[in-house]
Design an enzyme around this catalytic site. Structure first.
Site, mmCIF file in Angstrom:
data_model
loop_
_atom_site.group_PDB
_atom_site.id
_atom_site.type_symbol
_atom_site.label_atom_id
_atom_site.label_comp_id
_atom_site.label_asym_id
_atom_site.label_seq_id
_atom_site.Cartn_x
_atom_site.Cartn_y
_atom_site.Cartn_z
ATOM 1 C CD GLU A 129 46.863 -32.676 -8.091
ATOM 2 O OE1 GLU A 129 47.466 -32.563 -9.163
ATOM 3 O OE2 GLU A 129 45.668 -33.004 -8.028
ATOM 4 C CG ASN A 225 35.966 -34.718 -7.592
ATOM 5 O OD1 ASN A 225 35.051 -35.441 -7.912
ATOM 6 N ND2 ASN A 225 36.592 -34.827 -6.423
#
Ligand code: F3S
Length: 635
Positions: A129, A225
């Site tokens: 990202e 995450n």
């Protein structure tokens, strides 16, 4: 056993959207092969299933280069701009499943870069990202993930710097790093681009872990995450288990616990969460059953638009009845045609107003949830003292109004600037920065403060200036105010005093006749005392006494102007800053009682220099000496 299942467990909005996109494309199968550029999510189970349905994962750019036809799906992390360009050149179809939150960051950094501003991305440089964001942020973009990285930054100080964050970056760490960046004295704009989905999931996981005797965290071992989620839960609960699938869980370990919590990373499909649920059905069947099948008034639910009319939207919210949003619950604009803003297939997050509206439908609201979110956003900005940027929408007698995420923020006139502003109309339509200094949504009172930012900015400039300013420096400044005793000069954040006695080597009667506000000056720093700076225009190289022995040699005859008179003599200005004494006895061979009997102020006279005392800066003149020489000259 009591079970607490996190409401935020499983796919976030962006991942759900990307996964749905892949399956939609696979169901079409009319345009050649379907590729995903990189695994669409961090979950091997899901990737395997996609492969089974025909998706091909491109794991490197070389593999992408080899593609000649079909469709390439961009995953939720997003990619650099050049990847889009490359695919367009190849005439390969692109299906963009970049999460809209990430896309928003691309747009921000692209715009900032096009304005010539530098971009700092706070995040992990290895994360796709972050690499994708950098690809939109121009050559000068820098990625930092700790204080050492910030130390190495080499952005020029005259650049504006825009700071954004990886969507999954830790908020507290982001704040700390922003503080360190601020210390670099850049002119920075900070945009908190951290996704709430991650924060909400982490906050809820921590809360449940603190309450539960054991905690189950479900997710792929490579998902950052989920790893973070595990770390948070393990800190709050000693019995925390990280599992990828049901097979990894040893149920015997949970035999004696009374309360178990379950959460899952953003890439964990509901199917896996449900499997964990089913396995323990006997003990907590009823609870999990309720959590999947029941909705309550006030609950926030996700839905997909299945029908839209000009004045209502019908949503599938996974409940036995569909949900309905009336126009009034979508927007305050009564003239809005809903078909122009919403389409079938759109995902929406809404709030349940009434589970059964009497006709078997669930009444939903979009508008109220949006207002709550905006308030939430402003509350967060208020608590974090975040600098907000917004356009002034209204000028009122007592201040300005700006709109942030649909909420009106009032900035009283006293908090608009660090100095008194008589006319606020110049702010109309302008974008300004401020912090929220009072937040009271119940009273509909949100107060902005721009003044404290300007005060802080000025203090920072002062600190910088004092750090480099030294006595003897020559510095440029602008006259800010002129008084009878001197002029105040803005040196760029600090005002220095140019006293009347320092304005010239000569005499200045009235500073207002010499300077006006706005004049640009080059001044000498004469003294620095704490926060006071004394300035001077008496540069050593222009000192008229520097060459006095040559310019005012004893015996030479000079011309001067009478500047002032006393009973014992007249003072004659030979040059600005050089006055000489013509004693009353030296005015004439004839007796002169008082100088004013024969001389007047401003009168030009010729006299001989009869004495020069450089050390005491004293020069004596004689007119009589010239008179006495005259008869001899005449003979
Ligand atoms: Fe998007 Fe936030 Fe998920 S940025 S991909 S919704 S974690």
């Amino acid at each position: 056993m009591k079970v607490i299942l996190a409401k935020t467990a499983g796919f976030c909005f962006g991942v759900q959207r990307a996964v749905d996109t892949v399956y939609q494309e696979l169901s079409r199968q009319d345009g050649g092969p379907i590729y995903t550029y990189g695994p669409i999510i961090h979950n091997e189970e899901v990737i395997k299933d996609m492969k089974k349905h025909g998706a091909v994962v491109l794991r490197s750019e070389e593999e992408l280069d080899a593609v000649t036809d079909g469709t390439v799906i961009i995953r939720s992390h997003g990619v650099e701009k050049r990847i889009y360009d490359k695919l367009e050149e190849k005439h390969v179809s692109i299906v963009d499943a970049t999460c809209p939150y990430v896309k928003k960051i691309h747009k921000i950094v692209q715009k900032e870069s096009s304005l010539g501003n530098a971009v700092i991305i706070v995040g992990n440089p290895k994360h796709p990202e972050v690499q994708g964001i950098r690809g939109w942020a121009g050559k000068e973009a820098a990625i930092v993930q700790n204080a050492e990285d910030i130390e190495k930054l080499s952005i020029k100080n005259d650049k504006k710097v825009c700071v954004v964050a990886q969507t999954t970056f830790n908020y507290k760490k982001f704040q700390d790093l922003v503080e360190i960046i601020r210390e670099k004295s850049y002119d920075i704009i900070v945009l908190n681009t951290i996704c709430n989905a991650t924060k909400e999931r982490q906050t809820e996981a921590r809360r449940i872990a603190e309450e539960a005797d054991a905690m189950i965290v479900i997710g792929d071992k490579h998902s950052s995450n989920t790893q973070k989620l595990f770390e948070i839960c393990a800190k709050a609960c000693d019995d925390t288990y990280y599992i990828q699938t049901l097979d990894d869980l040893n149920w015997n370990q949970l035999g004696s616990v009374e309360t178990v919590g379950i959460t899952a990373g953003a890439s964990t499909p509901n199917k896996i969460i449900e499997e964990v649920q089913k396995m323990s059905e006997l003990s907590f069947e009823q609870m999990l059953d309720e959590s999947f099948k029941t909705i309550h008034n006030g609950e926030v639910v996700e839905g997909t638009v299945i029908d839209v009319k000009p004045d209502e939207i019908i949503l599938n919210i996974g409940y036995k009845a569909d949900g309905i949003i009336t126009k009034n619950e979508y927007s305050n604009d009564s003239s809005l045609d809903l078909t122009t803003v919403v389409s079938v297939g759109d995902a929406m997050t809404v709030k349940v107003l009434k589970v059964n509206d009497g006709e078997g439908q669930v009444l939903l609201t979009y508008k109220r949830l949006a207002a709550e979110k905006s308030n939430e956003r402003l509350k967060e900005a208020f608590e974090n003292k975040e600098v907000l940027k917004a356009t002034v929408t209204q000028i009122l007698g007592g201040g300005l109004c700006a709109e942030v995420e649909g909420v009106r923020v009032f900035i009283p006139a006293s908090l608009v600037s660090d100095s008194y502003e008589k006319d606020l109309s110049k702010y109309d339509g302008k974008e300004i920065e401020f912090v929220i200094s009072e937040f009271n949504p119940r009273r509909n009172r949100v107060i902005g403060d721009r003044r404290q930012l300007l005060v802080a900015e000025r203090a920072e400039k002062q600190r910088e200036l004092f750090a480099r300013l030294q006595v003897g420096d020559t510095i440029e400044g602008v006259v800010k105010n002129v008084t009878d005793f001197g002029a105040f000069v803005d040196l760029g954040g600090v005002d220095g005093l140019l006293h009347i006695s320092e304005m010239s080597w000569g005499r200045v009667e009235n500073p207002k006749k010499v300077f006006k506000v706005g004049d640009n000056l080059k001044v000498l720093v004469k003294d620095i005392n704490d926060t006071k700076v004394a300035l001077s225009l008496k540069f050593p190289e222009t000192n008229p006494w520097a060459h006095a022995s040559e310019d005012f040699a004893v015996g030479s005859v000079i011309t001067g102007r009478v500047a002032r008179m006393t009973d014992f003599g007249a003072f004659v200005e030979l040059a600005p800053g050089v006055d000489a004494l013509l004693h009353v006895s030296q005015i004439s061979r004839a007796h002169v009682d008082k100088p004013s009997d024969v001389l007047s102020i401003g009168q030009e006279i010729q006299a001989k220099i009869v004495d020069l005392n450089e050390a005491d800066k004293k020069i004596s003149l004689s007119m009589k000496a010239i008179e006495m020489a005259e008869p001899a000259d005449a003979q």
